[in-house]
Design a protein around this motif. Structure first.
Motif, PDB file in Angstrom:
ATOM      1  N   VAL A 197      10.527  -0.850  -6.106  1.00  0.00           N
ATOM      2  CA  VAL A 197      10.179  -1.004  -4.884  1.00  0.00           C
ATOM      3  C   VAL A 197      10.470   0.439  -4.183  1.00  0.00           C
ATOM      4  N   LEU A 198       9.418   0.787  -3.507  1.00  0.00           N
ATOM      5  CA  LEU A 198       9.420   2.147  -2.705  1.00  0.00           C
ATOM      6  C   LEU A 198       9.753   1.779  -1.403  1.00  0.00           C
ATOM      7  N   LEU A 199      10.682   2.448  -0.791  1.00  0.00           N
ATOM      8  CA  LEU A 199      11.050   2.316   0.620  1.00  0.00           C
ATOM      9  C   LEU A 199      10.854   3.599   1.225  1.00  0.00           C
ATOM     10  N   VAL A 200       9.953   3.743   2.396  1.00  0.00           N
ATOM     11  CA  VAL A 200       9.431   4.959   2.966  1.00  0.00           C
ATOM     12  C   VAL A 200      10.106   4.863   4.460  1.00  0.00           C
ATOM     13  N   THR A 201      10.992   5.603   4.717  1.00  0.00           N
ATOM     14  CA  THR A 201      11.340   5.673   6.023  1.00  0.00           C
ATOM     15  C   THR A 201      10.800   6.689   7.059  1.00  0.00           C
ATOM     16  N   LEU A 202      10.266   6.182   8.272  1.00  0.00           N
ATOM     17  CA  LEU A 202       9.469   7.028   9.112  1.00  0.00           C
ATOM     18  C   LEU A 202      10.170   6.956  10.228  1.00  0.00           C
ATOM     19  N   HIS A 203      10.812   8.032  10.667  1.00  0.00           N
ATOM     20  CA  HIS A 203      11.432   8.385  12.153  1.00  0.00           C
ATOM     21  C   HIS A 203      10.556   8.157  13.157  1.00  0.00           C
ATOM     22  N   LEU A 204      10.504   7.489  14.255  1.00  0.00           N
ATOM     23  CA  LEU A 204       9.921   8.062  15.371  1.00  0.00           C
ATOM     24  C   LEU A 204      10.485   9.106  16.333  1.00  0.00           C
ATOM     25  N   ILE A 209       5.560  -3.564   6.283  1.00  0.00           N
ATOM     26  CA  ILE A 209       5.591  -2.781   7.170  1.00  0.00           C
ATOM     27  C   ILE A 209       6.493  -3.202   8.519  1.00  0.00           C
ATOM     28  N   TRP A 210       7.452  -2.437   8.865  1.00  0.00           N
ATOM     29  CA  TRP A 210       8.241  -3.247   9.826  1.00  0.00           C
ATOM     30  C   TRP A 210       8.659  -2.044  10.666  1.00  0.00           C
ATOM     31  N   GLU A 211       9.223  -2.498  11.797  1.00  0.00           N
ATOM     32  CA  GLU A 211      10.012  -1.469  12.740  1.00  0.00           C
ATOM     33  C   GLU A 211      11.139  -1.961  13.413  1.00  0.00           C
ATOM     34  N   GLU A 212      12.079  -1.281  13.013  1.00  0.00           N
ATOM     35  CA  GLU A 212      13.528  -1.620  13.451  1.00  0.00           C
ATOM     36  C   GLU A 212      14.320  -0.259  14.307  1.00  0.00           C
ATOM     37  N   GLY A 213      14.992  -0.548  15.532  1.00  0.00           N
ATOM     38  CA  GLY A 213      15.696   0.682  15.857  1.00  0.00           C
ATOM     39  C   GLY A 213      14.892   1.844  15.830  1.00  0.00           C
ATOM     40  N   GLY A 214      13.640   1.824  16.375  1.00  0.00           N
ATOM     41  CA  GLY A 214      12.888   3.315  16.261  1.00  0.00           C
ATOM     42  C   GLY A 214      12.610   4.176  14.845  1.00  0.00           C
ATOM     43  N   VAL A 215      12.796   3.205  13.772  1.00  0.00           N
ATOM     44  CA  VAL A 215      12.312   3.660  12.570  1.00  0.00           C
ATOM     45  C   VAL A 215      11.397   2.774  11.845  1.00  0.00           C
ATOM     46  N   ILE A 216      10.248   3.278  11.454  1.00  0.00           N
ATOM     47  CA  ILE A 216       9.310   2.310  10.800  1.00  0.00           C
ATOM     48  C   ILE A 216       9.582   2.457   9.423  1.00  0.00           C
ATOM     49  N   TYR A 217       9.513   1.219   8.658  1.00  0.00           N
ATOM     50  CA  TYR A 217       9.889   1.329   7.183  1.00  0.00           C
ATOM     51  C   TYR A 217       8.616   0.592   6.554  1.00  0.00           C
ATOM     52  N   LEU A 218       8.318   1.540   5.678  1.00  0.00           N
ATOM     53  CA  LEU A 218       7.247   0.835   4.708  1.00  0.00           C
ATOM     54  C   LEU A 218       7.847   0.614   3.237  1.00  0.00           C
ATOM     55  N   ARG A 219       7.649  -0.727   2.984  1.00  0.00           N
ATOM     56  CA  ARG A 219       8.094  -1.190   1.454  1.00  0.00           C
ATOM     57  C   ARG A 219       7.056  -1.341   0.649  1.00  0.00           C
ATOM     58  N   LEU A 220       6.840  -0.892  -0.208  1.00  0.00           N
ATOM     59  CA  LEU A 220       5.573  -0.878  -0.980  1.00  0.00           C
ATOM     60  C   LEU A 220       6.225  -1.580  -2.532  1.00  0.00           C
ATOM     61  N   GLU A 221       5.596  -2.620  -2.968  1.00  0.00           N
ATOM     62  CA  GLU A 221       5.900  -2.927  -4.604  1.00  0.00           C
ATOM     63  C   GLU A 221       5.016  -2.081  -5.689  1.00  0.00           C
ATOM     64  N   MET A 222       5.734  -1.334  -6.295  1.00  0.00           N
ATOM     65  CA  MET A 222       5.040  -0.558  -7.282  1.00  0.00           C
ATOM     66  C   MET A 222       6.054  -0.818  -8.528  1.00  0.00           C
ATOM     67  N   PRO A 223       5.854  -1.962  -9.142  1.00  0.00           N
ATOM     68  CA  PRO A 223       6.570  -2.049 -10.503  1.00  0.00           C
ATOM     69  C   PRO A 223       6.090  -1.559 -11.610  1.00  0.00           C
ATOM     70  N   GLY A 224       6.913  -0.948 -12.347  1.00  0.00           N
ATOM     71  CA  GLY A 224       6.596  -0.329 -13.695  1.00  0.00           C
ATOM     72  C   GLY A 224       6.414   1.377 -13.261  1.00  0.00           C
ATOM     73  N   VAL A 225       6.705   1.756 -12.090  1.00  0.00           N
ATOM     74  CA  VAL A 225       6.653   3.108 -11.776  1.00  0.00           C
ATOM     75  C   VAL A 225       8.279   3.766 -11.908  1.00  0.00           C
ATOM     76  N   ALA A 257      10.871  11.243  21.759  1.00  0.00           N
ATOM     77  CA  ALA A 257      10.063  11.133  23.000  1.00  0.00           C
ATOM     78  C   ALA A 257       9.187   9.765  22.926  1.00  0.00           C
ATOM     79  N   VAL A 258       9.026   9.153  22.013  1.00  0.00           N
ATOM     80  CA  VAL A 258       8.224   8.207  21.713  1.00  0.00           C
ATOM     81  C   VAL A 258       8.965   6.777  21.965  1.00  0.00           C
ATOM     82  N   LYS A 259      10.337   7.007  21.709  1.00  0.00           N
ATOM     83  CA  LYS A 259      11.296   5.506  21.904  1.00  0.00           C
ATOM     84  C   LYS A 259      11.448   5.285  23.044  1.00  0.00           C
ATOM     85  N   PRO A 260      11.466   3.878  23.332  1.00  0.00           N
ATOM     86  CA  PRO A 260      11.411   3.424  24.856  1.00  0.00           C
ATOM     87  C   PRO A 260      12.837   3.798  25.291  1.00  0.00           C
TER      88      PRO A 260
END
Lengths: 117, 156
Positions: free
Chosen positions: A96-103, A18-34, A106-109
């Motif tokens: 690999v599932l990549l979920v993008t969550l935008h902040l 899980i990481w945050e970059e430029g006001g977006v949170i990325y959630l990268r989950l490994e789900m082989p075989g799905v 109002a929350v961004k610096p």
């Protein structure tokens, strides 16, 4: 997924990053075989529910070596008010599932201009 | 003893480590498994594999999510199958330094290699490999003489 059905299903938590970059949170989950059709990503109240069914596990076969984990992938995250729920994206590619969550804006610096008086 | 990378799991929580430790100890007392997998004392990061035996072939399934096919090298010599490759970090060091905030990182990455001895009598000329949804499937057919045959019983 119905609760009853879920109780009978063995699930494992997918590992991820899980990481945050430029006001977006990325959630990268490994789900082989799905497969894409077996993946369910949904928002329920405050929860982001991710469930992926594995279809690659051989059934009734003679396993000589068995190291891979059995069971579906399931993970539940609590999403707070800082995330814009209308803008959640999910992308599955080669297990690999990549979920993008935008902040929310109002929350961004924000830099506040100082006016000279 | 080499330094080893810890298994997949959440650093700081004990649950996954106990699972891992239990697996390792079970493996230590299982003479068959000890030969097949990387053991407790020598474990470079390695992807998990399953090997399934069918009547006419062996199938090796390996979890390699997010690994490009071009980064995987598969070789077979006689009945020894070697799987080599590189798993890249999802967030490169460079980006970590440049305003990318990492909250959680549970996956292993780096170079990996697994050497797997298959039973005698496999046909190493006709090995096929496919990759789907992050799972690599290697199919190794058995040679005719290793296949099961039904023997007719004649009545006299």
């Amino acid at each position: 997924m119905a609760t009853q059905e879920l109780e009978k299903t063995a699930t494992v938590r997918p590992v991820g990053t899980i990481w945050e970059e430029g006001g977006v949170i990325y959630l990268r989950l490994e789900m082989p075989g799905v497969d894409k059709s077996d993946l369910d990503v949904r928002i329920e109240d405050d929860q982001l529910v991710i469930h992926g069914k594995r279809s690659d596990l051989p059934k009734d076969a003679h396993n000589v070596v068995r190291e891979r984990r059995r069971g579906d992938f399931r993970q539940v995250y609590t999403v707070d008010d800082t995330v814009d729920r209308e803008k959640i994206e999910a992308n599955l590619e080669s297990g690999v599932l990549l979920v993008t969550l935008h902040l929310k804006e109002a929350v961004k610096p924000r830099r506040i201009e100082i006016k000279a008086g | 003893m080499r330094l080893m990378r810890m298994p997949n799991g959440v650093p700081g929580t004990t649950g996954s480590y106990f699972d891992w430790l239990q697996d390792e100890i079970n493996r230590l007392f299982d003479p068959e498994a000890a030969e097949l997998g990387p053991g407790l004392l020598d474990r470079p990061a390695a992807p998990r594999v399953d090997i399934v035996e069918y009547e006419d072939r062996f199938e090796l399934l390996c979890d390699l999510p997010g690994v490009d096919e071009n980064d995987i090298e598969l070789t077979i010599a006689a009945n020894v199958l070697t799987l080599k490759g590189e798993k890249k970090a999802p967030v490169s060091e460079e980006r970590r330094d440049k305003g990318c905030k990492l909250y959680r990182d549970e996956i292993w990455y780096g170079n990996f290699q697994r050497t797997i001895s298959l039973p005698q009598g496999v046909d190493s000329e006709n090995v096929g490999a496919t990759s789907k949804n992050g799972v690599l499937t290697v199919s190794v057919p058995k040679r005719d003489e290793a296949k099961q045959r039904r023997i007719e019983i004649k009545s006299s």
